[in-house]
Design a protein around this motif. Structure first.
Motif, short mmCIF file in Angstrom:
data_model
loop_
_atom_site.label_atom_id
_atom_site.label_comp_id
_atom_site.label_asym_id
_atom_site.label_seq_id
_atom_site.Cartn_x
_atom_site.Cartn_y
_atom_site.Cartn_z
N PHE A 208 18.08 37.76 44.66
CA PHE A 208 19.25 37.91 43.80
C PHE A 208 19.11 39.09 42.86
N PHE A 209 17.88 39.29 42.34
CA PHE A 209 17.71 40.31 41.32
C PHE A 209 17.47 41.69 41.91
N SER A 223 33.03 53.26 37.85
CA SER A 223 33.78 53.27 36.59
C SER A 223 33.39 54.46 35.73
N VAL B 87 28.13 47.79 30.64
CA VAL B 87 27.83 47.01 31.84
C VAL B 87 28.82 45.87 31.99
N ARG B 89 31.86 45.63 30.80
CA ARG B 89 33.22 46.09 31.08
C ARG B 89 33.32 46.84 32.39
N GLY B 90 32.18 47.31 32.90
CA GLY B 90 32.22 48.13 34.11
C GLY B 90 31.99 47.37 35.40
N THR B 91 31.61 46.08 35.30
CA THR B 91 31.35 45.32 36.53
C THR B 91 32.26 44.10 36.57
N PRO B 92 32.59 43.61 37.78
CA PRO B 92 33.50 42.48 37.88
C PRO B 92 32.88 41.21 37.27
N LEU B 94 33.37 38.22 38.22
CA LEU B 94 32.92 37.32 39.27
C LEU B 94 31.46 37.57 39.61
N MET B 95 31.09 38.87 39.64
CA MET B 95 29.72 39.23 39.96
C MET B 95 28.77 38.78 38.86
N GLN B 96 29.18 38.91 37.59
CA GLN B 96 28.33 38.46 36.48
C GLN B 96 28.10 36.96 36.57
N TRP B 98 28.24 35.05 39.24
CA TRP B 98 27.37 34.73 40.38
C TRP B 98 25.93 35.12 40.10
N LEU B 99 25.75 36.27 39.43
CA LEU B 99 24.37 36.69 39.11
C LEU B 99 23.70 35.62 38.24
N TYR B 102 23.66 31.95 40.53
CA TYR B 102 22.76 31.95 41.69
C TYR B 102 21.41 32.57 41.35
N GLY B 103 21.43 33.68 40.60
CA GLY B 103 20.19 34.38 40.27
C GLY B 103 19.31 33.55 39.36
N LEU B 201 37.78 31.80 37.85
CA LEU B 201 36.59 32.32 38.53
C LEU B 201 35.44 31.32 38.50
#
Lengths: 246, 258
Positions: A208-209, A223, B87, B89-92, B94-96, B98-99, B102-103, B201
């Motif tokens: 994951f990481f 972006s 970071v 504001r620049g990434t979705p 949903l991905m945060q 899940w990280l 799951y991470g 989400l």
């Protein structure tokens, strides 16, 4: 660097390698899909937004009310819900229409569906931003053009749109960044864009990481590049304007 | 009121009423009578509201130091704050989410002292990850807004307070923060609506809020459109509530327009 860390770093690079068993190619293909969907949706949204903004300002009473309903509903309902509704409605209606014309059902490519669905959502937001941009154009400019007898399409093309560009750019830039991030929502309905690709890669390898930071770096790359380019564009759009700082 | 009911608008309203009536009569709403689903729907709406309120409060509390660090902090505070905001504001989102889920969710069980701690029963559930992810998202977006708000407070106010010999913390508490918050208040309503719109989400990490509830109803009953229409209606109602609440709040705060 200790031995364990060295192995971890090496395996991270192996995992991100372009050829299988590395997942780099999957991630890049996902990135490509994301960028294509974002560009298409933004373009479609711009077409809707430009028509919507002029319709809201200069259209008849019915056009205005219908556009108000469209922008209000789209902006009040979560994108994910709209995507789901439009996803079923778009494919369902298209197939119904095709069947009634005596043609076969079609399987619409996920990319087209994604572009149409996100484009309709973008259109509502862009309508509002562009409307604000048009409103900020000095009324005297438009009146002068009318007084010269300029037809309305020429007026829009020569006067309104060039003058509103600088006003609308910051809002439009935000919407572009939203468009790139909203493509991630398509992962929920199973499109293999960047977020979905990352999910698959990390679920399979349990790393994951490695994959999430890598994908986040890709999103950040989009972006940050966009912010830089839009900054240049805004400088260009504001050429000939007086600096308010004096 | 007379302005609102123009002839064309009455026609449009009648058309809308006809559309609603058609939806109510010819679509399949029998599942709404099922008490099991009624309970799930009420619970789902309640959970959505709860998530919005909790994450907005935590996020705003985090946004104040982040904004302050960016506006006035030394470089070793402002640089991390800026990176955090970029970071987030620049990434979705949903991905945060899940990280984190799951991470971290796969990392924690392999660390013995976390597994033995009292927090472990909570860390095995999904909602802490949802709350943390959504709060961090608010902190990132609002941290940027707070930076602007702190910078927007007129310099004379701060200089006057300093000239009176006010200690820095009192200055922040009495002068700087209240005026910055007052500047943020008009945008806060819109931010809360955005937050409401990001809550679906968290259904992807098994939280049963209203979006997940309708998803389950659709799976159970094989009815596609009707639960989605209800869902859109619920979100529009909640958005309306938030807008009204903030309009009321804004009306209560004293402002002086020059």
């Amino acid at each position: 660097m200790s031995g364990v860390e060295a192995i971890a770093a090496a395996s991270a690079l192996d995992l991100l390698a372009l050829s299988p068993p590395g997942w780099g190619a999957t991630l890049l293909a996902g990135l490509g899909n994301s960028v294509i969907i974002a560009l298409g949706a933004y373009g479609l949204g711009f077409a809707i937004g430009l028509c919507g903004a002029f319709g809201k300002l200069y259209g008849g009473p019915i056009t205005r009310d219908l556009l108000a309903v469209y922008t209000t509903i789209v902006r009040a309902v979560p994108e994910l819900v709209l995507i789901l509704i439009l996803f079923y409605a778009f494919t369902g209606l298209l197939n119904q229409a095709l069947l009634s014309w005596g043609m076969d059902r079609v399987q619409i490519s996920p990319i087209i569906t994604g572009i149409v669905v996100l484009g309709v959502v973008q259109g509502a937001y862009q309508t509002e931003v562009l409307r604000g941009g048009i409103l900020a154009v000095p009324a005297g400019q438009i009146e002068a053009a009318r007084a010269m007898g300029m037809p309305s399409v020429t007026l829009a093309r020569r006067i309104t749109i060039p003058l509103m560009t600088a006003n609308a750019l910051p809002g439009m830039a935000n919407l572009w960044l939203n468009a790139t991030k909203d493509t991630a929502l398509l992962a929920v309905i199973g499109f293999s864009e960047l977020t979905k690709a990352t999910y698959q890669a990390s679920a399979t390898t349990k790393a994951f990481f490695v994959f999430y930071p890598a994908a986040m770096a890709l999103y950040l790359l989009i972006s940050l590049t966009s912010t830089f380019l839009i900054g240049r564009l805004e400088k260009w759009a504001r050429r000939g304007q007086r600096d308010v700082r004096g | 009121m007379k302005d609102f009911f123009k002839p064309h608008r009455i026609v449009l309203i009648l058309l809308a009423v006809a559309l609603v009536a058609w939806c109510a009569l010819s679509l399949n709403w029998t599942w709404l009578a099922n008490p099991k689903y009624q309970l799930l729907i009420v619970q789902g709406i309640w959970r959505t509201i709860w998530i919005v309120v909790v994450t907005m409060v935590i996020g705003m509390i985090l946004a104040v130091p982040i904004g302050l660090a960016q506006a006035a902090g030394p470089w070793y505070l402002s640089a991390p704050a800026r990176v955090f905001c970029t970071v987030i504001r620049g990434t979705p989102l949903l991905m945060q989410i899940w990280l984190l889920y799951y991470g971290l969710g796969s990392l924690f069980p392999s660390i013995p002292w976390i597994k033995q701690s009292d927090l472990w029963p909570y860390l095995r559930q999904a909602w802490p990850y949802a709350v943390v992810a959504l709060s961090l998202s608010v902190a990132g977006y609002e941290g940027e807004v707070m930076r602007g708000a702190f910078k927007g407070v007129p310099h004379g106010q701060l200089e006057a307070a300093k000239a009176m010999g006010m200690p820095p913390f009192t200055l922040l508490r009495r002068i700087w923060l209240p005026q910055a918050l007052q500047r943020v208040l008009p945008t806060l309503g819109g931010e809360t609506v955005s937050q409401l719109k990001s809550t679906p989400l968290v259904s992807t990490i098994t939280i049963m809020e209203i979006y997940a509830v309708t998803g389950r109803i659709r799976q159970d009953t094989f009815i596609i459109y009707e639960p989605l229409l209800l869902l859109a209606l619920v979100y529009m109602g909640l958005t309306g509530l938030i807008v009204l609440l903030f309009r009321w709040l804004e009306g209560r705060t004293p402002t002086r327009t020059a």
